[in-house]
Structure formats: structure tokens, C-alpha cells
Design an enzyme around this catalytic site. Structure first.
Site, PDB file in Angstrom:
ATOM      1  N   HIS A   1       0.828  -1.211   0.000  1.00  0.00           N
ATOM      2  CA  HIS A   1       0.000   0.000   0.000  1.00  0.00           C
ATOM      3  C   HIS A   1       0.863   1.262   0.000  1.00  0.00           C
ATOM      4  O   HIS A   1       1.198   1.804   1.051  1.00  0.00           O
ATOM      5  CB  HIS A   1      -0.913  -0.033   1.234  1.00  0.00           C
ATOM      6  CG  HIS A   1      -1.917   1.088   1.311  1.00  0.00           C
ATOM      7  ND1 HIS A   1      -2.746   1.257   2.388  1.00  0.00           N
ATOM      8  CD2 HIS A   1      -2.223   2.101   0.461  1.00  0.00           C
ATOM      9  CE1 HIS A   1      -3.506   2.312   2.204  1.00  0.00           C
ATOM     10  NE2 HIS A   1      -3.210   2.849   1.052  1.00  0.00           N
TER      11      HIS A   1
ATOM     12  N   HIS B   1       1.226   5.096  -2.252  1.00  0.00           N
ATOM     13  CA  HIS B   1       0.666   5.982  -3.278  1.00  0.00           C
ATOM     14  C   HIS B   1       1.750   6.945  -3.754  1.00  0.00           C
ATOM     15  O   HIS B   1       2.660   7.300  -3.007  1.00  0.00           O
ATOM     16  CB  HIS B   1      -0.501   6.808  -2.718  1.00  0.00           C
ATOM     17  CG  HIS B   1      -1.620   6.001  -2.150  1.00  0.00           C
ATOM     18  ND1 HIS B   1      -2.448   5.244  -2.938  1.00  0.00           N
ATOM     19  CD2 HIS B   1      -2.053   5.835  -0.875  1.00  0.00           C
ATOM     20  CE1 HIS B   1      -3.357   4.656  -2.168  1.00  0.00           C
ATOM     21  NE2 HIS B   1      -3.134   4.988  -0.913  1.00  0.00           N
TER      22      HIS B   1
ATOM     23  N   ALA C   1      -4.269   8.580  -3.414  1.00  0.00           N
ATOM     24  CA  ALA C   1      -5.679   8.271  -3.174  1.00  0.00           C
ATOM     25  C   ALA C   1      -6.506   9.536  -2.987  1.00  0.00           C
ATOM     26  O   ALA C   1      -7.612   9.665  -3.519  1.00  0.00           O
ATOM     27  CB  ALA C   1      -5.819   7.359  -1.959  1.00  0.00           C
ATOM     28  N   SER C   2      -5.976  10.485  -2.222  1.00  0.00           N
ATOM     29  CA  SER C   2      -6.762  11.685  -1.928  1.00  0.00           C
ATOM     30  C   SER C   2      -6.995  12.516  -3.191  1.00  0.00           C
ATOM     31  O   SER C   2      -7.919  13.319  -3.243  1.00  0.00           O
ATOM     32  CB  SER C   2      -6.067  12.531  -0.862  1.00  0.00           C
ATOM     33  OG  SER C   2      -4.811  12.978  -1.336  1.00  0.00           O
TER      34      SER C   2
ATOM     35  N   HIS D   1     -10.665   1.810  -1.031  1.00  0.00           N
ATOM     36  CA  HIS D   1      -9.963   3.034  -0.624  1.00  0.00           C
ATOM     37  C   HIS D   1     -10.724   4.253  -1.118  1.00  0.00           C
ATOM     38  O   HIS D   1     -10.806   4.494  -2.319  1.00  0.00           O
ATOM     39  CB  HIS D   1      -8.541   3.036  -1.191  1.00  0.00           C
ATOM     40  CG  HIS D   1      -7.581   3.878  -0.397  1.00  0.00           C
ATOM     41  ND1 HIS D   1      -7.843   5.180  -0.051  1.00  0.00           N
ATOM     42  CD2 HIS D   1      -6.372   3.599   0.143  1.00  0.00           C
ATOM     43  CE1 HIS D   1      -6.823   5.653   0.657  1.00  0.00           C
ATOM     44  NE2 HIS D   1      -5.931   4.715   0.795  1.00  0.00           N
TER      45      HIS D   1
ATOM     46  N   TYR E   1     -11.308   8.027   5.623  1.00  0.00           N
ATOM     47  CA  TYR E   1     -10.585   6.787   5.294  1.00  0.00           C
ATOM     48  C   TYR E   1     -10.968   5.661   6.262  1.00  0.00           C
ATOM     49  O   TYR E   1     -11.320   4.556   5.863  1.00  0.00           O
ATOM     50  CB  TYR E   1      -9.063   6.998   5.395  1.00  0.00           C
ATOM     51  CG  TYR E   1      -8.404   7.691   4.227  1.00  0.00           C
ATOM     52  CD1 TYR E   1      -9.098   8.568   3.396  1.00  0.00           C
ATOM     53  CD2 TYR E   1      -7.051   7.487   3.954  1.00  0.00           C
ATOM     54  CE1 TYR E   1      -8.466   9.203   2.332  1.00  0.00           C
ATOM     55  CE2 TYR E   1      -6.419   8.112   2.892  1.00  0.00           C
ATOM     56  CZ  TYR E   1      -7.116   8.978   2.083  1.00  0.00           C
ATOM     57  OH  TYR E   1      -6.484   9.604   1.036  1.00  0.00           O
TER      58      TYR E   1
ATOM     59  N   HIS F   1      -5.537   0.589   6.143  1.00  0.00           N
ATOM     60  CA  HIS F   1      -5.525   1.262   7.447  1.00  0.00           C
ATOM     61  C   HIS F   1      -5.939   0.287   8.543  1.00  0.00           C
ATOM     62  O   HIS F   1      -6.806   0.583   9.375  1.00  0.00           O
ATOM     63  CB  HIS F   1      -6.438   2.503   7.420  1.00  0.00           C
ATOM     64  CG  HIS F   1      -6.345   3.254   6.122  1.00  0.00           C
ATOM     65  ND1 HIS F   1      -7.359   3.286   5.209  1.00  0.00           N
ATOM     66  CD2 HIS F   1      -5.319   3.936   5.555  1.00  0.00           C
ATOM     67  CE1 HIS F   1      -6.976   3.974   4.143  1.00  0.00           C
ATOM     68  NE2 HIS F   1      -5.734   4.384   4.321  1.00  0.00           N
TER      69      HIS F   1
ATOM     70  N   GLU G   1       1.967   2.722   3.808  1.00  0.00           N
ATOM     71  CA  GLU G   1       1.400   3.906   3.159  1.00  0.00           C
ATOM     72  C   GLU G   1       2.329   5.108   3.307  1.00  0.00           C
ATOM     73  O   GLU G   1       1.950   6.144   3.845  1.00  0.00           O
ATOM     74  CB  GLU G   1      -0.006   4.226   3.693  1.00  0.00           C
ATOM     75  CG  GLU G   1      -0.794   5.103   2.722  1.00  0.00           C
ATOM     76  CD  GLU G   1      -2.258   5.310   3.096  1.00  0.00           C
ATOM     77  OE1 GLU G   1      -2.695   4.894   4.170  1.00  0.00           O
ATOM     78  OE2 GLU G   1      -2.980   5.895   2.267  1.00  0.00           O
TER      79      GLU G   1
ATOM     80  N   ARG H   1       3.457  11.944   8.738  1.00  0.00           N
ATOM     81  CA  ARG H   1       4.841  12.047   8.267  1.00  0.00           C
ATOM     82  C   ARG H   1       5.859  12.298   9.364  1.00  0.00           C
ATOM     83  O   ARG H   1       7.054  12.347   9.132  1.00  0.00           O
ATOM     84  CB  ARG H   1       4.938  13.135   7.199  1.00  0.00           C
ATOM     85  CG  ARG H   1       3.932  12.849   6.080  1.00  0.00           C
ATOM     86  CD  ARG H   1       4.152  13.647   4.825  1.00  0.00           C
ATOM     87  NE  ARG H   1       3.179  13.212   3.810  1.00  0.00           N
ATOM     88  CZ  ARG H   1       3.184  13.613   2.549  1.00  0.00           C
ATOM     89  NH1 ARG H   1       4.099  14.469   2.126  1.00  0.00           N
ATOM     90  NH2 ARG H   1       2.289  13.161   1.697  1.00  0.00           N
TER      91      ARG H   1
END
Lengths: 327, 327
Positions: A6, A8, A64-65, A170, A186, A215, A276, A282
Site C-alpha cells: 500500500h 501511493h 488516493a486523496s 480506498h 478513510y 488502514h 502507506e 509524516r
């Protein structure tokens, strides 16, 4: 081998965002991103992190967003999706040992899921993608389309089975002010999808259909007793029979206690390693001195047997994403 | 003493449902339930379970799934709410040592939260209620009203603070086919509310406002690292300062592993004992031979220190619901 199923492309060069902005303004521009720019965007980020954390390969899909199926119409979504998937294909072609492509689908609120089939087939058959992300709420937090268990979705599921690719459930960003995207929408979508699955016969209809709930499965493992109990009250079959041949959870849970719970209640055959990155969180956890999303550490630190860790890190990924195995 | 802060009158005599049916059909009937019928409905159920499980008192409110704020208009909601609250008052008057009343509010989609103030005041000031349930989504799964952190809600919060009563964030049933009520909508709402709180300054505006997030806080404790990390990335203050003076979680988590996680990550000062019986899950867990919702057992079995257990079983309830203490 450690497979992160997973990831992105959250670090794409800014031209991608500018293209999208132009698209939404009704302007047509060419996307010009050089191979070197792609390399830089990956080597400074995802590839650096793979190296630092000792993971080997990432199943890689568009941000994804930014799928934003709720923005514009079906044509806008189709054009944007194709562009994003092509960019993923370029990333994976530049680093074939490090990234394996997973597709965005050209969904749109109210548009039939079967309309996503041509792009799915293009990605899988022509470009070698091994899975896709399926948005259970193309309306972006308004939940206007039918549940995932409605026959509305069945033509797409037939194709997923035929192609032997799994779908990760997702959502994208939220245009409902109640739902923070990565903090509420999410996680809610993950929880919602699982509950839909256990109240339906979808896997009787599609015994070979496979979903990954990201998640860490939303709230599901934490409320595993609630879900087992709800299903039992409804006289549903045990989970092993009802969903555990078809539904898998990733390990995007960003603290030791959460991962410990996941490993304690969910069979190791149903857990796939993921972090992810670069993603929703972060920073460095001041309680540990490590990155919150360094999920490998939590699994390494867990009491799980080595053979089960291997399932989570590698074997399950081969089983759930068999097209990767074949490569 | 063991205080269960989350119980609903899910076992009311059938006349209540018939009254509601008549109301929605536009007919006016009297609600005739005798004290003996109330006694029977409680002694066979909640009181029997209190005795069997060794709990002492339950904070008791109308059935959450039947609040149905999305059904009918504000007048329908107001009449139904008043009736349900009066019935709770009767239960608590019959067993003043065993039940303490918590109010339903006469919410309605799009209706200003301040419209709930008269009924809240009536319940607290005239009838001795000690808290209320606040529905963050009166639209029943469509999430059409503003987030809980919007000033839209502030007049009601002023009254909660003035009366010194907490609100439990509790949705009702779902009229969105995507969301199973107790399996998705409830848990999603809990998760959603917490994320709203940590992205806002609501508790700067109302330092004395207190919310209880039920069902173990939805997905929040399982994703505690995610929430800490999201807040940190947004440069929000640490949770101790940001929310933990104001937000509390109950223990309606129906398996040992879930409770162990809750106790591991959430400070004991922020956890209140609850089982929500007779509630969403009524069966016996074949893995343990005990009722899923016998949450006392999980806490008893946990490694938590006795002093912390006492906080969860009693002390925190006195602090969060001070009007009970005063009685």
C-alpha cells in the site's frame, strides 16, 4: 523479502497538480514530466524510505486523496485516471524491482461500476498492473452510491475475478465538512465496507473475489468482538467461512499497541504488510523516536512467530496478488 | 462501586413502539404503560444483568437507535423526545439507586441545536437528569448538518457548561443503506467526532465542556498513533492539552484484546466503564463462554492497577457527571 502492498505516488512532480488544475478549469495542457523528474521524486522519498527501513518492493498506485471521483463528471474522472495510471506505469517501468503498479479506477458518482472495466483491463492486460483501488464512495463523503454488496457493483467484480486481481477498498478525499479525509473518511470507509461484507452473501456470489481493507481494517480489529457478535446475532456463518477467504487487512496502523492488537485478533493469513508512505502521517513519534508510519518496526517488535511474520511480509501478498507472483 | 455510564432503555414495553407508529401515521394516542410493566421490563433485563455482573448503577437514556431524529420534522422529534425522556424519568424514579437519567435531545436535521435547550433544561432542572446524548448527525447517515465544532452548536454547548452536564456523542439509526447502524454508523460517528475535536479549538472556547465518545471511542484508540501523528503534523498541541481534559471514552468494546488496547493507550482518567446492555450485541462469545458485552470481565481480567480500575469504574463518572455526585 518485505512487500509493502500500500503505497501511493504522493510525491509526483508539481506538473501533475498543474495539469489537474488546468483540467478542472476546462483547459487542455500536455503533461510534461521527464524520467529524471520521476526518478528524483521517488529517490528522495519512497525509494529512500524503502532503503532506510529495509523493505523491498511497494505496490504503488496514484495518490488516493487526489482521485477525487466526486470532482467533475465521468469524462473528467476518466481522463484524470488514465493520466495518473500512465504515470504510475512509468514509475514502475523505471524501477521494476521496486514498484509494482496498482490502478486507480475512473469512478464517478452515479456512474455504473462497469464503466471502470475498460481502464482496469487496459492497466492489467496492457500495462501489467496487479490490482486496483476501489472507491466505495465516489461522492466523496456523501455516500450516495449503493453499498459495495449491491449488484450494482457486480459487473466490475466479475472482471476482477476474471483478471484475478484484488481491489483495495480506498476512498478519496472528502467534500463533506464532517469528515476529515485521512482522519475520519478513510477509517470510516474501511469500517463501513467490512460491515457491508459481513451482512451480505457477496462472497457466495464471488468466492474468488478479494478485497484488501487498508488502514488496519479501520475500526474492525479493535471491535472484533462486536463484529463477531453482530454477525452471530444475525445467524451469519463464522468469519472464517463468511469473509476470511476474501477479505484482508493491511498494517497501516501507526503505533505498537495497535499493531499488537491487529496481530492478536486477525489470523496472520489475513494480514498484509503496508506502511502507506509517503502518506497521511509524516512525523516522528516523540514517544519512540521513530517515524509513526515505520510499521515494519512494530511487526518486527511484536511477539509473532517468524513464519507468521513471513506470511505478513511476503507470502500473503503473493497469494492475494497472484499477478505479481507470475511476473 | 461500579457505574455503567452507557445504558439505553431498549426493552421498553411494546406500547412505546405502538405510540411511535401512531405518531408517524399522524394519529394521536395516549401512552399507557403501568409501573408494573416498567418494572417487569427492567427486572427481566437490565436489573437482572446488573445483579449477575455485579454492577451497581446505570446511567440510563432512551434507546439510541429509536431517537430517529431524521424521521418526521422538529415537532415530531420534540414530542417523541419528551415522551421518551419522561419514560426514562419513570424508570429512574422507580429504581433511584439503580438508574440515573440521561436525556435524548429533540434534534432534527437542519434545526438549530439551540432548539434542544428547553428540553435539556426541563430534564436537568425539573427531572434531575445528569447528562444527555448528542447526535452529531441528525440526518441519520447523510451527515448534512455542520460538524460538532461549528459555532452552529455553540448555544447548546453554553447550556451544557452552565448546567454542568456532559454530552455523549451518539448517533441514532441510519437511513443511508451504506451504513449498518450499530456496526458502521455508530463506530464511524465516534471516530468522526474525535477527528473534528482535534482539528478545532472548541475546548479553548469551552474549557469546561465534556464529551463522552462511546463504543470505546470508535476507531480512535486502535489508531492512536495515527491521531497523534495527524495532530502533530498539523502543529496541534499535545492531546493532554488539546482534548484529554474534555473528551472521554467508554468501555463498550466487546472482547479482551480491544479492552486491553484501550487501557494500554488511553489514560485511565479518560475511560469510563460502560457495557451498553441490553444493546447491540446480545450473544455469548463461543471463544470465552461469556457474553460479548460483559465488559466488566475484560477490565477485571486486565493488568490495570486497582486504583486505575476504580477510576474507570467509579471516580471518573463522578468527575464527568458531577450532577450525579451531588445527588
Amino acid at each position: 523479502m518485505i512487500v509493502d502492498i500500500h503505497g501511493h505516488y504522493t510525491t509526483a512532480p508539481e506538473q501533475l497538480g498543474l495539469w489537474r488544475k488546468a483540467q478542472l478549469a476546462g483547459k487542455r495542457v500536455d503533461l510534461r514530466i521527464s524520467d529524471d523528474e520521476i526518478r528524483e521524486s521517488l529517490e528522495k522519498n519512497q525509494l529512500r524510505i524503502q532503503k532506510e527501513r529495509g523493505t523491498d518492493v511497494t505496490f504503488f498506485s496514484p495518490r488516493a486523496s487526489a482521485m477525487e471521483h466526486h470532482v467533475g463528471d465521468a469524462k473528467v474522472s476518466a481522463d484524470w485516471t488514465r493520466l495518473c495510471n500512465d504515470l504510475i506505469h512509468r514509475c514502475c517501468s523505471l524501477y521494476p524491482d521496486k514498484f509494482v503498479a496498482v490502478a486507480q479506477l475512473p469512478q464517478s458518482p452515479g456512474a455504473a461500476p462497469k464503466d471502470s472495466i475498460p481502464e482496469l483491463e487496459r492497466c492489467v492486460k496492457e500495462l501489467g498492473f496487479i490490482g486496483c483501488n476501489l472507491n466505495p464512495d465516489p461522492s466523496g463523503g456523501h455516500w450516495k452510491d449503493p453499498p459495495l454488496t449491491d449488484t450494482w457493483w457486480y459487473p466490475l467484480y466479475e472482471k476482477l475475478v476474471e483478471l484475478d486481481v484484488p481491489a483495495m477498498v480506498h476512498v478519496s478525499s472528502s467534500c463533506n465538512p464532517n469528515f476529515h479525509a485521512t482522519g475520519a473518511h478513510y477509517i470510516n470507509a474501511d469500517t463501513t465496507a467490512f460491515m457491508q461484507f459481513i451482512t451480505s452473501d457477496i462472497f457466495k456470489d464471488f468466492p474468488a473475489l478479494r478485497f484488501v481493507i487498508p488502514h488496519g481494517g479501520g475500526a474492525v480489529p479493535y471491535h472484533w468482538g462486536r463484529y463477531r457478535g453482530l454477525a452471530q446475532d444475525m445467524k451469519r456463518p463464522p468469519f472464517k467461512e463468511l469473509v476470511l477467504q476474501n477479505v484482508f487487512f493491511d498494517t497501516c496502523v501507526y503505533h505498537q499497541a495497535g499493531i499488537d492488537l491487529l496481530l492478536r485478533v486477525i489470523p496472520p493469513e489475513n494480514i498484509l504488510f503496508a506502511a502507506e508512505v509517503v502518506g497521511a502521517v509524516r512525523g516522528i513519534d516523540p514517544e519512540t523516536g521513530n517515524y509513526y508510519d515505520d510499521t515494519r518496526r512494530y511487526i518486527d517488535n511484536s511477539a509473532l512467530a517468524a513464519a507468521d511474520k513471513k506470511k505478513i511480509f511476503e507470502d500473503n501478498a503473493r497469494r492475494v496478488y497472484p499477478r505479481w507472483k507470475r511476473k
